[in-house]
Design a protein around this motif. Structure first.
Motif, PDB file in Angstrom:
ATOM      1  N   SER A  14       0.828  -1.201   0.000  1.00 44.14           N
ATOM      2  CA  SER A  14       0.000   0.000   0.000  1.00 44.14           C
ATOM      3  C   SER A  14       0.865   1.255   0.000  1.00 44.14           C
ATOM      4  O   SER A  14       0.613   2.204  -0.740  1.00 44.14           O
ATOM      5  CB  SER A  14      -0.925  -0.005   1.214  1.00 44.14           C
ATOM      6  OG  SER A  14      -1.632   1.204   1.290  1.00 44.14           O
ATOM      7  N   LEU A  15       1.905   1.264   0.825  1.00 41.67           N
ATOM      8  CA  LEU A  15       2.823   2.397   0.878  1.00 41.67           C
ATOM      9  C   LEU A  15       3.530   2.579  -0.461  1.00 41.67           C
ATOM     10  O   LEU A  15       3.652   3.699  -0.969  1.00 41.67           O
ATOM     11  CB  LEU A  15       3.844   2.199   1.999  1.00 41.67           C
ATOM     12  CG  LEU A  15       4.892   3.306   2.147  1.00 41.67           C
ATOM     13  CD1 LEU A  15       4.224   4.630   2.487  1.00 41.67           C
ATOM     14  CD2 LEU A  15       5.903   2.926   3.219  1.00 41.67           C
ATOM     15  N   GLN A  16       3.984   1.476  -1.054  1.00 41.07           N
ATOM     16  CA  GLN A  16       4.655   1.546  -2.351  1.00 41.07           C
ATOM     17  C   GLN A  16       3.713   2.117  -3.413  1.00 41.07           C
ATOM     18  O   GLN A  16       4.098   2.946  -4.220  1.00 41.07           O
ATOM     19  CB  GLN A  16       5.158   0.174  -2.775  1.00 41.07           C
ATOM     20  CG  GLN A  16       5.901   0.191  -4.090  1.00 41.07           C
ATOM     21  CD  GLN A  16       6.373  -1.192  -4.505  1.00 41.07           C
ATOM     22  OE1 GLN A  16       5.974  -2.193  -3.934  1.00 41.07           O
ATOM     23  NE2 GLN A  16       7.213  -1.223  -5.511  1.00 41.07           N
ATOM     24  N   HIS A  17       2.452   1.680  -3.390  1.00 43.95           N
ATOM     25  CA  HIS A  17       1.460   2.174  -4.346  1.00 43.95           C
ATOM     26  C   HIS A  17       1.240   3.678  -4.170  1.00 43.95           C
ATOM     27  O   HIS A  17       1.168   4.425  -5.148  1.00 43.95           O
ATOM     28  CB  HIS A  17       0.140   1.409  -4.178  1.00 43.95           C
ATOM     29  CG  HIS A  17      -0.949   1.894  -5.068  1.00 43.95           C
ATOM     30  ND1 HIS A  17      -0.947   1.680  -6.419  1.00 43.95           N
ATOM     31  CD2 HIS A  17      -2.077   2.603  -4.794  1.00 43.95           C
ATOM     32  CE1 HIS A  17      -2.019   2.238  -6.947  1.00 43.95           C
ATOM     33  NE2 HIS A  17      -2.720   2.808  -5.979  1.00 43.95           N
ATOM     34  N   GLN A  18       1.165   4.139  -2.929  1.00 46.20           N
ATOM     35  CA  GLN A  18       0.968   5.563  -2.663  1.00 46.20           C
ATOM     36  C   GLN A  18       2.159   6.387  -3.138  1.00 46.20           C
ATOM     37  O   GLN A  18       1.991   7.459  -3.715  1.00 46.20           O
ATOM     38  CB  GLN A  18       0.726   5.789  -1.170  1.00 46.20           C
ATOM     39  CG  GLN A  18      -0.610   5.284  -0.690  1.00 46.20           C
ATOM     40  CD  GLN A  18      -0.749   5.394   0.824  1.00 46.20           C
ATOM     41  OE1 GLN A  18       0.179   5.815   1.513  1.00 46.20           O
ATOM     42  NE2 GLN A  18      -1.911   5.007   1.327  1.00 46.20           N
ATOM     43  N   ILE A  19       3.369   5.904  -2.901  1.00 49.39           N
ATOM     44  CA  ILE A  19       4.568   6.622  -3.344  1.00 49.39           C
ATOM     45  C   ILE A  19       4.632   6.667  -4.861  1.00 49.39           C
ATOM     46  O   ILE A  19       4.934   7.705  -5.462  1.00 49.39           O
ATOM     47  CB  ILE A  19       5.845   5.986  -2.743  1.00 49.39           C
ATOM     48  CG1 ILE A  19       5.882   6.241  -1.238  1.00 49.39           C
ATOM     49  CG2 ILE A  19       7.106   6.535  -3.416  1.00 49.39           C
ATOM     50  CD1 ILE A  19       6.974   5.506  -0.503  1.00 49.39           C
ATOM     51  N   ASP A  25       1.845  11.545 -10.258  1.00 53.33           N
ATOM     52  CA  ASP A  25       1.112  12.811 -10.260  1.00 53.33           C
ATOM     53  C   ASP A  25       2.063  13.991 -10.410  1.00 53.33           C
ATOM     54  O   ASP A  25       1.775  14.946 -11.121  1.00 53.33           O
ATOM     55  CB  ASP A  25       0.311  12.970  -8.960  1.00 53.33           C
ATOM     56  CG  ASP A  25      -0.865  12.002  -8.872  1.00 53.33           C
ATOM     57  OD1 ASP A  25      -1.216  11.395  -9.915  1.00 53.33           O
ATOM     58  OD2 ASP A  25      -1.416  11.845  -7.766  1.00 53.33           O
ATOM     59  N   ALA A  26       3.211  13.910  -9.738  1.00 57.58           N
ATOM     60  CA  ALA A  26       4.171  15.020  -9.798  1.00 57.58           C
ATOM     61  C   ALA A  26       4.801  15.149 -11.172  1.00 57.58           C
ATOM     62  O   ALA A  26       5.146  16.248 -11.599  1.00 57.58           O
ATOM     63  CB  ALA A  26       5.252  14.827  -8.745  1.00 57.58           C
ATOM     64  N   LEU A  27       4.975  14.044 -11.876  1.00 55.01           N
ATOM     65  CA  LEU A  27       5.647  14.072 -13.174  1.00 55.01           C
ATOM     66  C   LEU A  27       4.686  14.051 -14.353  1.00 55.01           C
ATOM     67  O   LEU A  27       5.112  13.975 -15.490  1.00 55.01           O
ATOM     68  CB  LEU A  27       6.615  12.889 -13.283  1.00 55.01           C
ATOM     69  CG  LEU A  27       7.746  12.892 -12.256  1.00 55.01           C
ATOM     70  CD1 LEU A  27       8.574  11.623 -12.387  1.00 55.01           C
ATOM     71  CD2 LEU A  27       8.623  14.113 -12.424  1.00 55.01           C
ATOM     72  N   ALA A  28       3.386  14.143 -14.083  1.00 57.99           N
ATOM     73  CA  ALA A  28       2.406  14.136 -15.167  1.00 57.99           C
ATOM     74  C   ALA A  28       2.608  15.366 -16.040  1.00 57.99           C
ATOM     75  O   ALA A  28       2.929  16.445 -15.540  1.00 57.99           O
ATOM     76  CB  ALA A  28       0.997  14.126 -14.591  1.00 57.99           C
ATOM     77  N   PRO A  29       2.452  15.229 -17.352  1.00 63.73           N
ATOM     78  CA  PRO A  29       2.659  16.368 -18.232  1.00 63.73           C
ATOM     79  C   PRO A  29       1.664  17.493 -17.964  1.00 63.73           C
ATOM     80  O   PRO A  29       0.493  17.250 -17.722  1.00 63.73           O
ATOM     81  CB  PRO A  29       2.448  15.796 -19.633  1.00 63.73           C
ATOM     82  CG  PRO A  29       2.340  14.345 -19.488  1.00 63.73           C
ATOM     83  CD  PRO A  29       2.124  14.016 -18.058  1.00 63.73           C
ATOM     84  N   TYR A  30       2.165  18.715 -17.970  1.00 64.37           N
ATOM     85  CA  TYR A  30       1.340  19.901 -17.837  1.00 64.37           C
ATOM     86  C   TYR A  30       1.152  20.495 -19.221  1.00 64.37           C
ATOM     87  O   TYR A  30       1.791  20.103 -20.179  1.00 64.37           O
ATOM     88  CB  TYR A  30       2.021  20.918 -16.916  1.00 64.37           C
ATOM     89  CG  TYR A  30       2.067  20.465 -15.488  1.00 64.37           C
ATOM     90  CD1 TYR A  30       1.015  20.745 -14.640  1.00 64.37           C
ATOM     91  CD2 TYR A  30       3.150  19.755 -14.995  1.00 64.37           C
ATOM     92  CE1 TYR A  30       1.043  20.330 -13.316  1.00 64.37           C
ATOM     93  CE2 TYR A  30       3.181  19.340 -13.685  1.00 64.37           C
ATOM     94  CZ  TYR A  30       2.130  19.636 -12.845  1.00 64.37           C
ATOM     95  OH  TYR A  30       2.163  19.223 -11.548  1.00 64.37           O
ATOM     96  N   SER A  31       0.307  21.490 -19.327  1.00 69.06           N
ATOM     97  CA  SER A  31       0.091  22.115 -20.624  1.00 69.06           C
ATOM     98  C   SER A  31       0.415  23.596 -20.549  1.00 69.06           C
ATOM     99  O   SER A  31       0.400  24.204 -19.499  1.00 69.06           O
ATOM    100  CB  SER A  31      -1.362  21.922 -21.064  1.00 69.06           C
ATOM    101  OG  SER A  31      -2.219  22.537 -20.114  1.00 69.06           O
ATOM    102  N   GLY A  32       0.700  24.186 -21.694  1.00 72.96           N
ATOM    103  CA  GLY A  32       0.903  25.620 -21.821  1.00 72.96           C
ATOM    104  C   GLY A  32       2.039  26.159 -20.975  1.00 72.96           C
ATOM    105  O   GLY A  32       3.119  25.601 -20.928  1.00 72.96           O
ATOM    106  N   GLU A  33       1.769  27.306 -20.305  1.00 70.63           N
ATOM    107  CA  GLU A  33       2.779  27.991 -19.502  1.00 70.63           C
ATOM    108  C   GLU A  33       3.285  27.112 -18.360  1.00 70.63           C
ATOM    109  O   GLU A  33       4.448  27.114 -18.045  1.00 70.63           O
ATOM    110  CB  GLU A  33       2.198  29.291 -18.936  1.00 70.63           C
ATOM    111  CG  GLU A  33       1.984  30.363 -19.973  1.00 70.63           C
ATOM    112  CD  GLU A  33       3.289  30.877 -20.535  1.00 70.63           C
ATOM    113  OE1 GLU A  33       4.210  31.154 -19.752  1.00 70.63           O
ATOM    114  OE2 GLU A  33       3.386  30.993 -21.763  1.00 70.63           O
ATOM    115  N   GLN A  34       2.384  26.359 -17.727  1.00 66.20           N
ATOM    116  CA  GLN A  34       2.787  25.500 -16.617  1.00 66.20           C
ATOM    117  C   GLN A  34       3.853  24.523 -17.049  1.00 66.20           C
ATOM    118  O   GLN A  34       4.790  24.258 -16.322  1.00 66.20           O
ATOM    119  CB  GLN A  34       1.595  24.707 -16.092  1.00 66.20           C
ATOM    120  CG  GLN A  34       0.646  25.494 -15.239  1.00 66.20           C
ATOM    121  CD  GLN A  34      -0.465  24.602 -14.743  1.00 66.20           C
ATOM    122  OE1 GLN A  34      -0.925  23.707 -15.440  1.00 66.20           O
ATOM    123  NE2 GLN A  34      -0.910  24.858 -13.530  1.00 66.20           N
TER     124      GLN A  34
END
Length: 151
Positions: A14-19, A25-34
């Motif tokens: 469970s901990l591994q899945h959360q990490i 989520d942190a490395l998901a692609p952003y769009s535009g200026e972000q």
């Protein structure tokens, strides 16, 4: 009252899945200026010190030499620039990119004083090579170490 057994393996999974989810989520692609702000990065560096000079290599791929600003003092090197995204117009489809764009800046303190007026720089194949000659004081610097007998 029901008896529930504790399973340490399940807790670890469970901990591994959360990490994993946190990093995704942190490395998901952003769009535009972000996207440009998020992906800007500092160049990776490698430093080698010899008795005569400090050799500094920086990895700055995908840029031209004219777009890189290098400033040197006796004690530090500052590198900055901006990698701009290429704007392409396509009639069909969507373009996804993992390239890093945006402004970067890095200040690297030096382990010894250098002759900042005699620095040699070469930029080839995305690698910036700096040769930073040491001052005469630093070249001739010898430290006497006092040895004491073991008790």
């Amino acid at each position: 009252m029901a008896l529930v057994y504790w399973n340490p393996r399940r807790e670890a999974e469970s901990l591994q899945h959360q990490i994993t989810r946190l990093f995704e989520d942190a490395l998901a692609p952003y769009s535009g200026e972000q996207k440009q702000e998020y992906f800007s990065t500092v160049p990776l560096a490698e430093m080698q010190e010899t008795p005569e000079a400090i050799h500094l290599k920086l990895e700055i791929p995908g840029m031209e030499a004219k777009d890189i600003d290098v400033q040197v003092t006796e004690k530090a090197v500052s590198i900055s620039g901006e990698r701009k995204s290429e704007q392409k117009s396509e009639d069909q489809g969507e373009t996804k990119s993992e390239f890093r764009y945006g402004r970067f800046e890095r200040l690297i303190p030096l382990p010894a004083r250098i002759q900042h007026t005699n620095v040699k720089a070469e930029y080839k194949d995305g690698i910036l090579n700096l040769t930073l000659p040491k001052t005469e004081q630093e070249k001739n610097k010898v430290v006497k170490v006092q040895l004491e007998p073991a008790a």
